[in-house]
Design a protein around this motif. Sequence first.
Motif, PDB file in Angstrom:
ATOM      1  N   ARG A  43     -16.945  -4.414 -13.318  1.00 37.70           N
ATOM      2  CA  ARG A  43     -17.089  -3.475 -12.208  1.00 37.70           C
ATOM      3  C   ARG A  43     -15.883  -2.541 -12.212  1.00 37.70           C
ATOM      4  O   ARG A  43     -14.793  -2.902 -12.654  1.00 37.70           O
ATOM      5  N   TRP A  44     -16.088  -1.344 -11.688  1.00 34.44           N
ATOM      6  CA  TRP A  44     -15.008  -0.367 -11.632  1.00 34.44           C
ATOM      7  C   TRP A  44     -15.288   0.638 -10.528  1.00 34.44           C
ATOM      8  O   TRP A  44     -16.357   0.647  -9.921  1.00 34.44           O
ATOM      9  N   TRP A  45     -14.304   1.482 -10.275  1.00 38.18           N
ATOM     10  CA  TRP A  45     -14.429   2.557  -9.283  1.00 38.18           C
ATOM     11  C   TRP A  45     -14.578   3.886 -10.004  1.00 38.18           C
ATOM     12  O   TRP A  45     -13.802   4.199 -10.905  1.00 38.18           O
ATOM     13  N   GLU A  46     -15.561   4.667  -9.599  1.00 43.65           N
ATOM     14  CA  GLU A  46     -15.803   5.973 -10.205  1.00 43.65           C
ATOM     15  C   GLU A  46     -15.392   7.065  -9.239  1.00 43.65           C
ATOM     16  O   GLU A  46     -15.797   7.053  -8.068  1.00 43.65           O
ATOM     17  N   ASN A  47     -14.604   8.020  -9.727  1.00 42.86           N
ATOM     18  CA  ASN A  47     -14.128   9.115  -8.882  1.00 42.86           C
ATOM     19  C   ASN A  47     -15.270  10.075  -8.575  1.00 42.86           C
ATOM     20  O   ASN A  47     -15.928  10.591  -9.491  1.00 42.86           O
ATOM     21  N   THR A  48     -15.505  10.310  -7.297  1.00 43.77           N
ATOM     22  CA  THR A  48     -16.570  11.224  -6.872  1.00 43.77           C
ATOM     23  C   THR A  48     -15.972  12.299  -5.973  1.00 43.77           C
ATOM     24  O   THR A  48     -16.240  12.335  -4.774  1.00 43.77           O
ATOM     25  N   GLY A  49     -15.136  13.151  -6.556  1.00 49.75           N
ATOM     26  CA  GLY A  49     -14.555  14.255  -5.796  1.00 49.75           C
ATOM     27  C   GLY A  49     -13.567  13.827  -4.735  1.00 49.75           C
ATOM     28  O   GLY A  49     -13.657  14.273  -3.584  1.00 49.75           O
ATOM     29  N   GLY A  50     -12.630  12.973  -5.105  1.00 51.10           N
ATOM     30  CA  GLY A  50     -11.605  12.544  -4.169  1.00 51.10           C
ATOM     31  C   GLY A  50     -11.918  11.235  -3.472  1.00 51.10           C
ATOM     32  O   GLY A  50     -11.069  10.673  -2.771  1.00 51.10           O
ATOM     33  N   ARG A  51     -13.133  10.732  -3.633  1.00 53.88           N
ATOM     34  CA  ARG A  51     -13.505   9.425  -3.096  1.00 53.88           C
ATOM     35  C   ARG A  51     -13.905   8.539  -4.271  1.00 53.88           C
ATOM     36  O   ARG A  51     -14.174   9.022  -5.370  1.00 53.88           O
ATOM     37  N   TRP A  52     -13.949   7.237  -4.023  1.00 51.45           N
ATOM     38  CA  TRP A  52     -14.202   6.283  -5.090  1.00 51.45           C
ATOM     39  C   TRP A  52     -15.458   5.472  -4.786  1.00 51.45           C
ATOM     40  O   TRP A  52     -15.570   4.887  -3.711  1.00 51.45           O
ATOM     41  N   LYS A  53     -16.364   5.448  -5.749  1.00 50.32           N
ATOM     42  CA  LYS A  53     -17.624   4.725  -5.585  1.00 50.32           C
ATOM     43  C   LYS A  53     -17.652   3.524  -6.512  1.00 50.32           C
ATOM     44  O   LYS A  53     -17.360   3.626  -7.708  1.00 50.32           O
ATOM     45  N   ALA A  54     -17.991   2.357  -5.955  1.00 48.78           N
ATOM     46  CA  ALA A  54     -18.016   1.123  -6.741  1.00 48.78           C
ATOM     47  C   ALA A  54     -19.222   1.115  -7.678  1.00 48.78           C
ATOM     48  O   ALA A  54     -20.358   1.388  -7.268  1.00 48.78           O
ATOM     49  N   LYS A  55     -18.966   0.786  -8.940  1.00 47.94           N
ATOM     50  CA  LYS A  55     -20.028   0.685  -9.944  1.00 47.94           C
ATOM     51  C   LYS A  55     -20.052  -0.743 -10.480  1.00 47.94           C
ATOM     52  O   LYS A  55     -19.004  -1.318 -10.790  1.00 47.94           O
ATOM     53  N   ASP A  56     -21.242  -1.287 -10.591  1.00 49.09           N
ATOM     54  CA  ASP A  56     -21.434  -2.634 -11.142  1.00 49.09           C
ATOM     55  C   ASP A  56     -22.179  -2.494 -12.464  1.00 49.09           C
ATOM     56  O   ASP A  56     -23.369  -2.155 -12.480  1.00 49.09           O
ATOM     57  N   GLY A  57     -21.480  -2.756 -13.560  1.00 48.40           N
ATOM     58  CA  GLY A  57     -22.094  -2.588 -14.867  1.00 48.40           C
ATOM     59  C   GLY A  57     -23.320  -3.453 -15.060  1.00 48.40           C
ATOM     60  O   GLY A  57     -24.281  -3.048 -15.716  1.00 48.40           O
ATOM     61  N   ARG A  58     -23.307  -4.640 -14.445  1.00 42.01           N
ATOM     62  CA  ARG A  58     -24.422  -5.576 -14.624  1.00 42.01           C
ATOM     63  C   ARG A  58     -25.688  -5.108 -13.936  1.00 42.01           C
ATOM     64  O   ARG A  58     -26.777  -5.566 -14.259  1.00 42.01           O
TER      65      ARG A  58
END
Length: 376
Positions: free
Chosen positions: A36-51
Amino acid sequence: MDWEAYARRLAAEVVRPESRWHGPLAGVPRHVFVPRWWENTGGRWKAKDGRSLPADEWLRTVYSDRTLVTRVGPLHADAAPAGAVVTGRPTSSSPLPGLIVQMYRHAMIADDSEVLVTTGTGYGTALACRRLGDKQVTSIDVDPDLVERAADRLAMTDCRPELAVCDITGDLPGRYDRIVSTVSVRPVPASWLAALRPGGRLVTTIAGTGLILTADKTEDGGAVGRIARDPAGFMRTRHGDDYEAPAEEVWETAQLADADQVSTSRYPLLYVPDSWDVMSMLELEVPGIEHRVQQDGDERTVWMVHADGSWARATAAGFLDAPTVYQGGPRRLWDALERIRNRLNREGGLPVYGARVRISPDGETTLSRGGWSVTL
């Protein structure tokens, strides 16, 4: 899941086949360390779950030569629900695989070297274990949670180095031939020199800059070396769950307060982090400046703020237009930037890359090149 094909592709992108780092890059399953990681979305961070993603999308992301942020503020991506959105500063990551290898190469690691590395997700530690063997690798992090997560994932990949919860700026748990830090420091901690064996080498980056510092231990207990010609940047050391934000109140002032000085710059508008050498030179001379940028149509505004109350705001309507500069507080931050740009314009370069480094036994770090020098 055929992750090996993606790992081999990553290895081929980062190093030549005959490199001693090709095997580790092709053989370490990075997806185990970054589920899992955080993706930058224009100054905010969205959690991503690879699974939860299609396997191809997860593997293409994880086995690309890019940094994946795994922690924002005190919140690790593993503890956040997929799709969660937060704000804050990154506090841990899995750096670009190519950058990790770049740091290891600067260390000139020999087959019998005993190395100290920094933990983070554990991926860089796993690369070192595959290259040297578990018994030659010690990995430390200031965060107990990160060390615990990394230990579990390293064991899943059959890597069992020595792991320790340790502030890298303090006493270290042993003695080593190489110290490779993928967190940045300023200055070099004296404890590193004490932990290095005679002739040992340390490799790190200087906090707030793009400067890779390499230095070899000398007989007097200090070290000498150089600033590498290639740039790199890592998160700076922290001593708690999050970074302090001493300039936050100044940032509010910089948006609203009347300026003490208004001027017109002779140069096009520059967001300092876009220029490695200018950013590095400025941080060496005026450490602790924070930079922000905002785009509103064709108009672009950049800010420089400092915890001492100094601030600068510059706005330009177009790329080539001369920006209007507003400054306040005890120091003129934009004037410091202009002096550096004047030097760059006059000399065609800045002295930071390729500078000589001398570290005293107590950690006082001095950079010099030609007639220029600065002590951290």
